[in-house]
Design a protein around this motif. Structure first.
Motif, short mmCIF file in Angstrom:
data_model
loop_
_atom_site.label_atom_id
_atom_site.label_comp_id
_atom_site.label_asym_id
_atom_site.label_seq_id
_atom_site.Cartn_x
_atom_site.Cartn_y
_atom_site.Cartn_z
N UNK A 67 -21.83 10.86 -49.54
CA UNK A 67 -22.32 10.30 -50.82
C UNK A 67 -23.29 9.31 -50.39
N UNK A 68 -23.05 8.36 -49.41
CA UNK A 68 -24.23 7.38 -48.93
C UNK A 68 -25.36 8.18 -48.61
N UNK A 69 -25.42 9.15 -47.79
CA UNK A 69 -26.53 9.85 -47.53
C UNK A 69 -27.26 10.44 -48.88
N UNK A 70 -26.73 10.97 -49.83
CA UNK A 70 -27.24 11.43 -50.99
C UNK A 70 -28.06 10.21 -51.79
N UNK A 71 -27.19 9.37 -51.85
CA UNK A 71 -27.71 7.99 -52.45
C UNK A 71 -28.96 7.44 -52.00
#
Length: 89
Positions: A67-71
């Motif tokens: 999720x951090x990579x996507x954000x």
């Protein structure tokens, strides 16, 4: 006058950034707490290895990292769009 679509875009960008900051802090605090809790139960050499292995295997942490990579990718895209918008004004 500022266009409504531009306000919506900047609002969305602010929400994405706020979520990224909260998630980054959650990941860092989780790593620190896990390292501290492992230090009390093992030797110094085993602490770092075991804490990192358990951190990397944890499914919730994996979800947070993805999720951090996507954000992060969304923030990069928003940044590029913002630069393009500001250059055309």
């Amino acid at each position: 006058m500022i266009e409504p679509a531009l306000l919506i875009f900047f609002g969305l960008q602010s929400v994405i950034f706020a979520a990224w900051v909260v998630l980054s802090l959650a990941i860092l605090i989780g790593m620190a707490l896990r390292a501290v809790s492992r230090r009390e139960t093992g030797s110094a050499a085993d602490v770092g290895t075991n804490a990192m292995e358990s951190y990397l295997r944890d499914p919730l942490t994996r979800f947070r990292r993805l999720l951090w990579l996507g954000l992060t990718a969304a923030l990069v895209v928003c940044g590029v769009v913002t630069v393009v918008i500001l250059m055309t004004i």
